[in-house]
Each structure stands twice: as structure tokens, then as C-alpha cells.
Motif scaffolding. Structure first.
Motif, PDB file in Angstrom:
ATOM      1  N   ARG A  77       0.777  -0.843  -0.015  1.00  0.00           N
ATOM      2  CA  ARG A  77      -0.254  -0.155  -0.491  1.00  0.00           C
ATOM      3  C   ARG A  77       1.211   1.606  -0.012  1.00  0.00           C
ATOM      4  O   ARG A  77       0.458   2.153  -0.658  1.00  0.00           O
ATOM      5  N   HIS A 109       0.323 -10.336  -6.529  1.00  0.00           N
ATOM      6  CA  HIS A 109      -0.291 -10.971  -5.896  1.00  0.00           C
ATOM      7  C   HIS A 109      -0.862 -10.140  -4.753  1.00  0.00           C
ATOM      8  O   HIS A 109      -1.894 -10.078  -4.281  1.00  0.00           O
ATOM      9  N   LYS A 164      -1.659  -6.680  -6.155  1.00  0.00           N
ATOM     10  CA  LYS A 164      -3.614  -6.945  -5.796  1.00  0.00           C
ATOM     11  C   LYS A 164      -4.356  -6.866  -5.066  1.00  0.00           C
ATOM     12  O   LYS A 164      -5.459  -5.887  -4.794  1.00  0.00           O
ATOM     13  N   LEU A 165      -4.070  -7.832  -3.697  1.00  0.00           N
ATOM     14  CA  LEU A 165      -4.711  -7.409  -2.678  1.00  0.00           C
ATOM     15  C   LEU A 165      -4.183  -6.052  -1.805  1.00  0.00           C
ATOM     16  O   LEU A 165      -5.521  -6.058  -0.989  1.00  0.00           O
ATOM     17  N   ALA A 166      -3.725  -5.780  -1.994  1.00  0.00           N
ATOM     18  CA  ALA A 166      -3.505  -4.044  -1.456  1.00  0.00           C
ATOM     19  C   ALA A 166      -4.276  -3.498  -2.524  1.00  0.00           C
ATOM     20  O   ALA A 166      -4.067  -1.676  -2.231  1.00  0.00           O
ATOM     21  N   ASN A 167      -4.700  -3.664  -3.580  1.00  0.00           N
ATOM     22  CA  ASN A 167      -5.927  -2.165  -4.660  1.00  0.00           C
ATOM     23  C   ASN A 167      -4.296  -1.602  -4.593  1.00  0.00           C
ATOM     24  O   ASN A 167      -4.973  -0.358  -5.207  1.00  0.00           O
ATOM     25  N   ARG A 168      -3.625  -2.073  -5.627  1.00  0.00           N
ATOM     26  CA  ARG A 168      -1.880  -1.435  -6.249  1.00  0.00           C
ATOM     27  C   ARG A 168      -1.296  -1.654  -7.124  1.00  0.00           C
ATOM     28  O   ARG A 168      -1.501  -3.141  -7.164  1.00  0.00           O
ATOM     29  N   SER A 169      -1.175  -1.080  -8.144  1.00  0.00           N
ATOM     30  CA  SER A 169      -0.165  -2.389  -9.704  1.00  0.00           C
ATOM     31  C   SER A 169       1.091  -1.475  -9.302  1.00  0.00           C
ATOM     32  O   SER A 169       1.815  -1.025  -8.586  1.00  0.00           O
ATOM     33  N   PRO A 178      -8.845 -10.810   1.395  1.00  0.00           N
ATOM     34  CA  PRO A 178      -9.333  -9.089   1.671  1.00  0.00           C
ATOM     35  C   PRO A 178     -10.941  -8.934   2.584  1.00  0.00           C
ATOM     36  O   PRO A 178     -11.350  -9.385   2.711  1.00  0.00           O
ATOM     37  N   GLN A 226      -6.132  -6.045   9.285  1.00  0.00           N
ATOM     38  CA  GLN A 226      -6.242  -6.747   8.026  1.00  0.00           C
ATOM     39  C   GLN A 226      -7.489  -7.690   8.220  1.00  0.00           C
ATOM     40  O   GLN A 226      -7.998  -8.223   6.823  1.00  0.00           O
TER      41      GLN A 226
END
Length: 665
Positions: A180, A231, A234-239, A292, A330
Motif C-alpha cells: 500500500r 498478488h 492486487k490485495l493492496a489495490n495497487r498496481s 481481503p 487486516q
């Protein structure tokens, strides 16, 4: 089988204790035993020499999974070597069937990655000058364990975990959190993962099958670093930004040996553990990460039960400001805010649902001439939170609002709702163990009363007088200390019969304001008047809410340098020493101009115990941690933190509530 597990408080240790105790007798050795030891497990403190010796002497198997990571520099290796040597000395050849030592895959950093790309347990390891302290420790201790056990004819088992994953672990939850902030990863590496539950199952199978005098990697699945970092991002909603090969090669030259597997593309063998343990997991990459976190709005009892019974880690959230000052967890959130409402009033007993705020409780009680015997300064706090947190405030006769709770209902770990009347020993365990969700709270009420608050400015040197016991003169005493201005603002609160000419009605507080603002506002508000007089919920808790609370909470959570608010509680028997230490260290803590320190006093007349609470707000987290270390130095382990405020990650639950089932020592 009797198993002595040393290092039961760590992430791996907790899982080992859980897995082992399902089928064997476990004695868990902790550096600081938690208040809530898992059922069926006997707890021992490592520093208690006689208890430790007895636990090791009585064990069929001794598992050494401890690591003192707080030791720094040269002391790191010395301290941890001393721990291992002590355990080896205590082993009984007549009783001990197996000594298990937790090493690590980091020992393979000693191998040449070009000539040894497939790193298995039979590799010959030779220490080099490029190895860091942790790697050198593990290599040296492996040799020591083998030598000591062989000479004393005690079977040994050395295990080398690969990258351990699971809830709360650094390489699963931790890496998602890191993504993140900085979603950057390496490509072209092979990483062997093992889930902490599978690691515990592998080790238990090795022990039960009698595997001994072996070195075994505890590992499971090989994954590509590209997939692993992608992966997590992706779970952190980041590219994700995967570094180019040339950058990865340069980075590999400076990566410490503890992270050797990120320096080169090598593979750690895990065939041996599958063969010896008979365990094959079949996990995929997804299975090693926590899904998530969900936000579950608890509106019905079934919402709560379903969350508890889901088997997924969760934490319940009431109303307050804990989330303002602490990093996000989390795990799933069970939000109790909407599980609210008055259940009923019978005599002096008011029962409410756990999400009901103290503000709503007062709105119900005050028209009926009732109130609670002690109130915090801020009443937008849920009833359920008052069971777990020491929500203190307005009375020297109570430590916190918890002391006026008569009964609770809660959902236990099975998802069943249970009713419990007050029992100090039982409730101490419930508060310490956790694992329950409070659903209803019954408070003991009292007739409302008028209180007068006399505010005085005094010289700073008077603080010691209050700490020494002068606070007992008043119904309630609160001190706001301004070290850089050398002054105290003192609230002296006492019951009165009625309003007198010249008294001031209650007004919104200015607590927490810088010194000069505090003085200006107080002069404007009081205008020569001597007392603020009103009913208890107005005089002592005039903050019934905070305008734009969500916006304010977002500021505290998301500012570039996180704002923290911590409150340390020490017994009054040690308070003078704590305050003296605080005075000595204040110059190096570099308080801002006008910054104040709150000091409050509470007491339990039944046990005769008194407590001094010291509160500070700062952007400098080192100030918070310095206060904890001062409390530890002054009081040993007999100090507490207000769990509704900032709590450092290394603080255990034993420091988050004051046990009531004891008397003054």
C-alpha cells in the motif's frame, strides 16, 4: 507426550502451541506470559529459573523456537546464544527424547548460488564474511546443538522453515501492508512458501513419527517472485512495479543475507519434509494470503454469530477513537455501531445493546434523574468498548466505567450467546483472552448530582504533591501539565448542594489546547468566576460529540506523519518514580511549544489500589515508545496502556486492562 515449547509468544510459537495442544500436553515458555493463555496449556516465564528448569526436565520433547529480536548489535548473538546454551544445559538425557531447534532457510546464504542453485539439507555450509548477524547465529547454533546433543546422547531435530505465511505474518499480511505504501517487487526469483498451520502440522508429524538426528526444511510451494509480489499488490489495490532485471541485479548485491533468496534465483528443497512427515497440502498461492478484509455491519445477533462461526480472523469495533491513533488491522471488521438501543431499566440497572453510546445512555438516564457514577471526558463511546477498555474519567472512587458494569451478554467462540453476572476472576479472563463479542451491557446507575469544577493554575512543582496522594482530597482531580511553561492547570471536582452566585455554567472544554490558547479561552469563559457548576454529565463530560468526527478521524489516520495519542497508567506506588523519569527525559523528547501532558488519578477503594494516568499526543512516535520504556523501568511489568488509544505493536494484552481480581501488594 509432554512437550515444552520455548518461544510460544511469537507468530510461529502461537500456532505450534495450538496444534500441539490438540493432541499432547504442552508447557509454553514465554518471555512475558500473556494474560490469556490458550486453554489446556501451562504457561512458564523464561526468567523464572526454577519453573523453566522443571518444565524442561519434565518434557519428552523440547522445542526451541525462541528469538530475542530486541537485543541489538553484538548483544544479539550473545543473548540468543545464551538462551540456547541454557536450554541445552537443562535437558535431561534420561527423560528428553528429542530436542527440536528452529533454525532458518537463511543458512543457505552461505552457499554459492551459482554452484548450488538447488539448496537441500545435505549441503555443506561454511560461514563467510558477508553474512549478517541472524544468519551467523543460526549457523553457529545448528553446530552447537548437534555437538551438545550428540555428546549427551540426546536426539535432536533441526528444522529450517522457508518463508512462513499466514494471518498476521510479515510475509503475508505484512507484505500487503507494505504494498500500500510502495508497490515495488523483484522479478526472476523463486520463493518457497509454507503456511504456518502446515509448518506446525509438518513438525508435529516429524515428532510423532520419531524422526531424529536430521536437518529438515519446513517448506511447501515454490512460486515465482513476479507472481508473489503481483498478488500482494492486487490485495493492496495497487498496481505493481516490477523492477527491471538490471535493477534487480544491483539490488541483489546489497540485500542482507537474511533475505538471500531475493538476491539470486535459487530453490530450497522441500521433498524431504513431505517424505518424512507424509503431509502434502495442495495449497495454491491464494491460500497463503489472507483474503481481503470484509466490513460486517452487525445489525442482528445472527450477523454477529455468523462472523464468529466463519472461522476467519476478525476484530469487533465499537465507537471511540482507537482507529484514529492505530494502524489498520487486516482482519475482518465486525462493526457494532448499529447494534444499539436501550433494552430496559430495572431499578438502578440499565441494560443496553453493546453499540449504544454513553451519550445515548445519558440522554435516556438524565430525564429520569439518573446517571453513571463515573464518566469519561468524551461520551461518544460504545457500551461494549467499556468492558474491554479502561474508559476512565470523573470519579476517584472508580478506575473506569468498567467498574459500574453489573452484567453482560456475549457471543462466545462457538457463536452462542452467554449471560454473565459480574465475577472478577471470570471477567479478568474474558478481558484477557478475548475471543468474545459483547452484545449487551448492564450498568449500575445512581441519582444524578451537582458537581463543581474549580480550575486553578499552579506552579509545575506541585505535580509531585498530587502524585503523592493530594489528589484524594477531591472527588476527581485532573491535571494538565505544560512542561515548557512550567505550569499546571488543575481541575478540582467535588459534589455541591446547589448553584451559588458567581458560578459559571458548563461550557465546551478546551482540553488539549496549547498553553497560551488554554489561558486565553479560560480567561474569556470564566471572567473572574470561581467554579463551573452543573450535573455530572455536563461538568465532567461536556464533549457529547465532536463536530465533523469522521473528518477529524481521517486527519488523525491519514496525515503524513501519523498523529498518536497514548495514555500510560502506573500504580500510584510507582508513579513518583515514573514522573521523575519523565521529567529527566522531557528535554530529549523535544515537546512542541505549548504542548501539554494530561495527568489523571483514579482509585479502587475496595482493593486500596490507586492509579496515575499520563497522556500525551504527538506526531513523534518515539515519544510514545519512550513513555512505555520509562513505565517499564519504573514499574517492571505492572503498567498499562489505555487500549482505546495508541498501542504499540509489541504490547501484549496483559498491559491493556487492570486485573480486578487482586488486592494491593
Amino acid at each position: 507426550m509432554n512437550i515444552c515449547l520455548v518461544g510460544a509468544g511469537g507468530g510461529i510459537g502461537r500456532q505450534l502451541a495450538k496444534s500441539f495442544s490438540d493432541r499432547h500436553s504442552v508447557t509454553a515458555v514465554y518471555r512475558s506470559p500473556p494474560a490469556g493463555v490458550p486453554p489446556g496449556i501451562q504457561a512458564v516465564q523464561f526468567s523464572n529459573g526454577s519453573d523453566l528448569a522443571s518444565a524442561v526436565a519434565a518434557a519428552d520433547v523440547v522445542v526451541h523456537a525462541a528469538l530475542n529480536s530486541k537485543a541489538r548489535g553484538k548483544r544479539f548473538i550473545e543473548t540468543n546464544r545464551a538462551t540456547t546454551e541454557r536450554l541445552l544445559e537443562l535437558l535431561s538425557p534420561e527423560r528428553c527424547r528429542l530436542f527440536v531447534y528452529f533454525s532458518s532457510q537463511v543458512v543457505y546464504a552461505a552457499l554459492d548460488p551459482i554452484n548450488a542453485p538447488h539448496q537441500s539439507e545435505d549441503a555443506v555450509l561454511v560461514e563467510t564474511g558477508k553474512l549478517d548477524a541472524y544468519t551467523r547465529l543460526k549457523m553457529a547454533e545448528e553446530a552447537s546443538v548437534i555437538e551438545a546433543c550428540t555428546s549427551r546422547k540426546i536426539n535432536y531435530l533441526i528444522v529450517r522453515p522457508t518463508m512462513v505465511m499466514g494471518p498476521g505474518m510479515a510475509w503475508s499480511s505484512g507484505i500487503v501492508g507494505a504494498m500500500r505504501v510502495a508497490p515495488i517487487g523483484l522479478r526472476g526469483r523463486t520463493i518457497n512458501l509454507v503456511h504456518v498451520e502446515d509448518l506446525a502440522a509438518q513438525l508435529l508429524a516429524l515428532i510423532e513419527r520419531g524422526v531424529s538426528n536430521e536437518v529438515v526444511n519446513l517448506g511447501d510451494l515454490d512460486v515465482r517472485s513476479d507472481d508473489y509480489f503481483r498478488h500482494a499488490a492486487k490485495l493492496a489495490n495497487r498496481s505493481i512495479l516490477l523492477l527491471p532485471d538490471w535493477v534487480s541485479s544491483v539490488a541483489g548485491g546489497v540485500i542482507p543475507s537474511t533475505l538471500w533468496f531475493l538476491s539470486h534465483d535459487v530453490r530450497v528443497a522441500s521433498e524431504k519434509v513431505r517424505s518424512l512427515s507424509g503431509i502434502t497440502t495442495g495449497r495454491t498461492l491464494d491460500d497463503f494470503f489472507e483474503p481481503p478484509a470484509r466490513v460486517v455491519q452487525a445489525r442482528t445477533l445472527d450477523d454477529i454469530r455468523n462472523t464468529v462461526r466463519s472461522g476467519k480472523p476478525y476484530h469487533a469495533i465499537g465507537r471511540g477513537y482507537f482507529l484514529w491513533f492505530n494502524d489498520r488491522k487486516q482482519t475482518d471488521q465486525l462493526v457494532m455501531e448499529h447494534y444499539a438501543g436501550i433494552v430496559g431499566l430495572e431499578g438502578d440497572a440499565l441494560t443496553v445493546k453493546a453499540g449504544t453510546t454513553l451519550r445515548d445512555i445519558l440522554d435516556y438516564l438524565v430525564p429520569r434523574g439518573l446517571t453513571l457514577a463515573t464518566l469519561p471526558e468524551f461520551v461518544d463511546i460504545s457500551a461494549g468498548a467499556c468492558f474491554f477498555a479502561e474508559v476512565h474519567g470523573s470519579s476517584a472512587e472508580h478506575i473506569s466505567v468498567y467498574d459500574v458494569i453489573m452484567a453482560i451478554r456475549f457471543v462466545d467462540s462457538r457463536g452462542e450467546e452467554v449471560f454473565s453476572t459480574r465475577d472478577e476472576a471470570s471477567w479478568d479472563r474474558l478481558r484477557g483472552d478475548g475471543g468474545i463479542v459483547v452484545t449487551e451491557v448492564t450498568f449500575r446507575c445512581r441519582p444524578n448530582q451537582l458537581l463543581a469544577n474549580s480550575i486553578e493554575w499552579q506552579r509545575e512543582s506541585r505535580l509531585e504533591d498530587y502524585v503523592a496522594g493530594e489528589y484524594r482530597v477531591n472527588f476527581s482531580t485532573t491535571v494538565h501539565w505544560y512542561p515548557r511553561s512550567h505550569e499546571l492547570m488543575v481541575y478540582n471536582v467535588n459534589p455541591v448542594e446547589g448553584v451559588e452566585p458567581g458560578d459559571r455554567r458548563p461550557f465546551p472544554p478546551m482540553r488539549g489546547s496549547p498553553h497560551w490558547i488554554q489561558k486565553l479561552l479560560l480567561n474569556l469563559r470564566m471572567r473572574g468566576r470561581q467554579r463551573i457548576v452543573g450535573t455530572s454529565e455536563r461538568v465532567l463530560a461536556p464533549w457529547t460529540g465532536v463536530p465533523a468526527k469522521r473528518l477529524l478521524g481521517k486527519f488523525f489516520r491519514d496525515t503524513r506523519r501519523r498523529v498518536r495519542n497514548m495514555e500510560v497508567c502506573v500504580p500510584d506506588t510507582h508513579a513518583a518514580e515514573f514522573v521523575a523519569k519523565l521529567r529527566r527525559h522531557l528535554p530529549e523528547m523535544k515537546l512542541m511549544p505549548g504542548q501539554g501532558i494530561g495527568v489523571r488519578f483514579t482509585r479502587d477503594p475496595v482493593s486500596g489500589r490507586g492509579f496515575v494516568w499520563v497522556e500525551m499526543t504527538s506526531r513523534d512516535v518515539s515519544q510514545m515508545h519512550a513513555m512505555v520504556e520509562m513505565a517499564r523501568a519504573a514499574c517492571g511489568e505492572q503498567f498499562w496502556l489505555h487500549r482505546g488509544k495508541y498501542v504499540p505493536a509489541n504490547i501484549g494484552v496483559e498491559h491493556l486492562y487492570i486485573p480486578r481480581n487482586q488486592t494491593q501488594k
